[in-house]
Design an enzyme around this catalytic site. Structure first.
Site, PDB file in Angstrom:
ATOM      1  N   LYS B 116     -37.000  28.273  19.434  1.00 33.91           N
ATOM      2  CA  LYS B 116     -36.510  27.794  20.747  1.00 33.91           C
ATOM      3  C   LYS B 116     -37.269  27.624  22.060  1.00 33.91           C
ATOM      4  CE  LYS B 116     -32.422  27.209  18.626  1.00 33.91           C
ATOM      5  NZ  LYS B 116     -32.606  26.227  17.814  1.00 33.91           N
ATOM      6  N   GLU B 200     -33.824  31.012  37.433  1.00 39.54           N
ATOM      7  CA  GLU B 200     -33.475  29.591  37.005  1.00 39.54           C
ATOM      8  C   GLU B 200     -32.651  29.009  38.104  1.00 39.54           C
ATOM      9  OE1 GLU B 200     -31.686  29.544  33.058  1.00 39.54           O
ATOM     10  OE2 GLU B 200     -33.681  29.626  32.084  1.00 39.54           O
ATOM     11  N   HIS B 235     -18.109  30.052  22.078  1.00 41.58           N
ATOM     12  CA  HIS B 235     -19.532  29.046  21.889  1.00 41.58           C
ATOM     13  C   HIS B 235     -19.661  28.163  20.652  1.00 41.58           C
ATOM     14  CE1 HIS B 235     -21.152  31.314  25.244  1.00 41.58           C
ATOM     15  NE2 HIS B 235     -20.778  32.519  24.681  1.00 41.58           N
ATOM     16  N   ARG B 293     -30.276  18.353  11.788  1.00 45.43           N
ATOM     17  CA  ARG B 293     -29.289  18.163  10.702  1.00 45.43           C
ATOM     18  C   ARG B 293     -28.438  17.199  10.977  1.00 45.43           C
ATOM     19  NH1 ARG B 293     -25.364  21.138  13.094  1.00 45.43           N
ATOM     20  NH2 ARG B 293     -25.908  22.840  14.461  1.00 45.43           N
TER      21      ARG B 293
END
Lengths: 174, 499
Positions: B116, B200, B235, B293
């Protein structure tokens, strides 16, 4: 025939009589005194292809009922309701059993095979109702298991990362 | 063209791939674990091979066994579906060595997006926007103030090791930055022995919006527009729709261009999805990750763009150029997918077991991609998804109406399902207005009571049915005579017992 029923925390009394062409079903909430009677024509309650077609007050329901002992689950329209039904013989039987301990028990067991992700409690710890005990991963989902009442932890039988089988004892309570 | 394709997967997606194979005249090979002998994909495929015990590590993830089946069955390509081995670079390398085609991206594609942090750096180089934040740990209040001004308020301050509500603070007002920064630092130090703190941008109304991309071996990359997947529990996505009604046309255009640029920057081949976090206040979007995918929710893209993505995957893996160009792809109408799962609609706890009654809905513009049937036992080892109900309409309203119709005739009994969760969401004002965010289920649905969620049925219907069935069970168990003697006697007896 007389039944006592419990569903969703609400107790009901039910009576049922079978006539040639119809059912007569009486429903009474525990705290009420008046019975609510329904005459259901057998034409409106039919078993078709193993499912039940029930036309109730002109609403058409396709129903399936699963009965296991005193546990009945009624499925219809994407909804389901678990209903505990006792007839008077069963009520007698229950009352003869030794007192208490019908619910809960002294152990937390695994309902299905899975993996213990995290144990939140320690041995000897007092845990209040609703507090999380552990997280178990089963069927690719993490499930938080919470205490159903105030308890004291006696023994913890699993560690983080353990794989457990269905029915395995996870935590014992005092 | 391939002669025989092995599907290294199970359930509805294996069925979906088998159907694409049939469409192309290619023989299909199913594999199954011990728990899946009775699964629909095994019955529908042309050939079926047992590959091991129920746990997926010993069956669907057993690379040696899969290769062995390919050799003995004369398979020339593998479709991985989603999950399992679909994003496993080592598996794809192994297939290359064995000379078996992989219907999916290249090893390099998977590696590039697998990590990631590395993927985020790659995307920044390709000018793909990422959530603005401090490049490293922020050490002083002055630095924190400077960086926060740059990235813009609100900001979120995170202790490097933070978690469980500790060491994470959202700052809406610049005046509160200094105190929160210091608090975060000390929480990090006290709770996690690590006082490194990062800053952030805080996205207040986050939506999950993703772009479908497709590349081929001839340098073509196109996008097939967006899907919004903000309705999630734990999630995991529950409802997906295309297009998203929150994305304005000019943002959609920019998002498409960014997604194509991102895929081109890594020479992407096959079907892929670029996930963005979308700020519904500012309409900005930021790269989250790329899924290399096919996605579970691919059917909604198929319905609005008129494509068959699985068929396209097979053709691209065979070396053919994409059958469509960017200008051929138009978004027409609206499509929504509902994931029907065997789970409690309130607690989301899986409910495996045998399906007693099963009747799938059918109507114009309703598609059901499923792997279940009457009598099918949902295994405890895998995902609890039963099927996906997908609908198309000229408008979003039409599409929702069709789904409501489909849900009201979908009968699944014996296991709990989330059908009623869907019915509740489909009439929720926030869903209807489109203002819903990724916190929608948590904020609006969780904590609902069973009777509220099951309001579609009159309580008396449950009770009368249970009473009639209990009566008939008692009658067949011969408890009947004892009990029937006198209603009065029976009631008196019961009353005594209760006292």
């Amino acid at each position: 025939m007389y039944f006592e029923a419990e569903t969703n925390g609400q107790n009901y009394s039910l009576t049922i009589r079978e006539d040639r062409e119809s059912w007569r079903v009486g429903i009474k909430k525990q705290e009420q005194t008046d019975w609510d009677y329904h005459n259901v024509s057998k034409n409106d309650y039919q078993r078709l292809d193993q499912a039940i077609s029930f036309i109730f007050e002109n609403s058409s329901y396709l129903i399936d009922v699963v009965g296991e002992g005193t546990d009945y689950t009624v499925y219809t329209r994407g909804s389901y309701r678990k209903i505990n039904i006792f007839n008077d013989e069963m009520i007698l039987h229950e009352s003869l059993k030794s007192g208490g301990q019908l619910k809960g028990g002294n152990n937390l067991t695994a309902g299905m095979p899975g993996k213990i992700v995290k144990v939140f409690v320690k041995e000897g710890q007092e845990v209040a109702e609703g507090e999380p005990l552990l997280i178990m991963e089963a069927m690719k989902m993490e499930n938080e298991m919470r205490s159903s009442h105030d308890v004291v932890i006696d023994k913890i039988h699993v560690n983080d990362g353990d794989t457990v089988e269905s029915g395995e004892n996870l935590i014992s309570f005092k | 063209m391939f002669n025989k394709i092995l599907i290294a997967n199970r359930g509805e997606i294996a069925v979906r791939v088998i159907r694409a194979c049939r469409n192309l005249g290619i023989a299909s090979v199913a594999v199954y674990s011990e728990a899946d002998r009775n699964s629909l994909h095994v019955m529908l495929a042309d050939e079926a091979y047992h590959i091991g015990p129920a746990p997926s590590a010993q069956s669907y993830l057993n690379v040696d066994k899969l290769v062995e089946v390919c050799k003995s069955a004369g398979v020339d390509a593998i479709h991985p579906g989603y999950g399992f081995l679909s994003e496993n670079a080592k598996f794809v390398e192994r297939l290359q060595q064995e000379n078996i085609a992989f219907i999916g991206p290249t090893v390099d594609n998977i590696v590039a997006m697998g990590d990631k942090l590395a993927a985020r750096e790659l995307m920044e180089k390709a000018n793909v926007p990422t959530v603005p934040g401090s490049p490293g740990a922020v050490t002083s209040v002055e630095e924190a103030e400077k960086i926060s001004q740059e990235i813009g308020f609100p900001v979120i301050i995170k202790a490097s090791a933070g978690g469980g509500g500790k060491g994470i603070r959202v700052v809406l007002d610049p005046k509160e930055l200094a105190s929160n920064f210091r608090a975060c630092q000390s929480e990090g130090k006290n709770y996690f022995s690590d006082d490194r703190v990062f800053i952030e941008r805080f996205i207040q109304n986050p939506k999950h919006i993703e772009m479908q991309v497709f590349g081929d071996n001839h340098g073509n990359v196109v996008h097939l527009f967006e899907r919004e997947c903000s309705v999630q529990r734990r999630h995991q996505k529950v409802i997906e729709e295309s297009p998203s009604i929150s994305v304005p046309p000019e943002v959609r255009e920019k998002m498409g261009a960014v997604a194509v640029a991102a895929a081109k920057s890594i020479n992407y081949i096959g079907a892929g999805t670029i996930e963005f976090i979308f700020d519904n206040n500012t309409k900005e979007f930021f790269f989250m990750e790329m899924n290399t995918r096919l996605q579970v929710e691919h059917p909604i893209t198929e319905l609005v763009t008129g494509t068959d993505l699985v068929r396209e995957q097979i053709l691209v893996a065979d070396g053919q150029p994409l059958s469509f160009k960017q200008e051929d792809i138009k978004q027409k109408g609206h499509a929504i997918e509902l994931r029907i799962c065997a789970e409690d609609p309130l607690t989301f706890v899986p409910s495996p077991g045998a399906i007693r009654r099963y009747r799938e809905p059918s109507a114009p513009f309703i598609r059901v991609d499923g792997g279940a049937y009457e009598g099918y036992e949902i295994p405890i080892y895998y995902d609890p998804m039963i099927s996906k109900v997908i609908s198309w309409g000229d408008t979003r309203e039409e599409c929702i109406k069709r789904l409501n119709g489909a849900l009201s005739e979908y009968m699944i009994t014996g296991v709990k399902t989330n059908i009623n969760l869907h019915r509740n969401i489909l009439k929720h004002p926030h869903f209807l207005s489109g203002e819903y965010t990724t916190q929608f289920i948590e904020n609006e649905i969780s904590g609902k009571k069973q009777e509220d969620m099951f309001m579609f049925v009159d309580d008396r219907v449950f009770l009368i049915s249970a009473a009639i069935e209990a009566y008939q069970d008692a009658k067949s168990n011969n408890e009947f005579k004892f009990n029937e003697n006198s209603q009065w006697k029976a009631q008196g007896r019961a009353k005594q017992l209760r006292n």
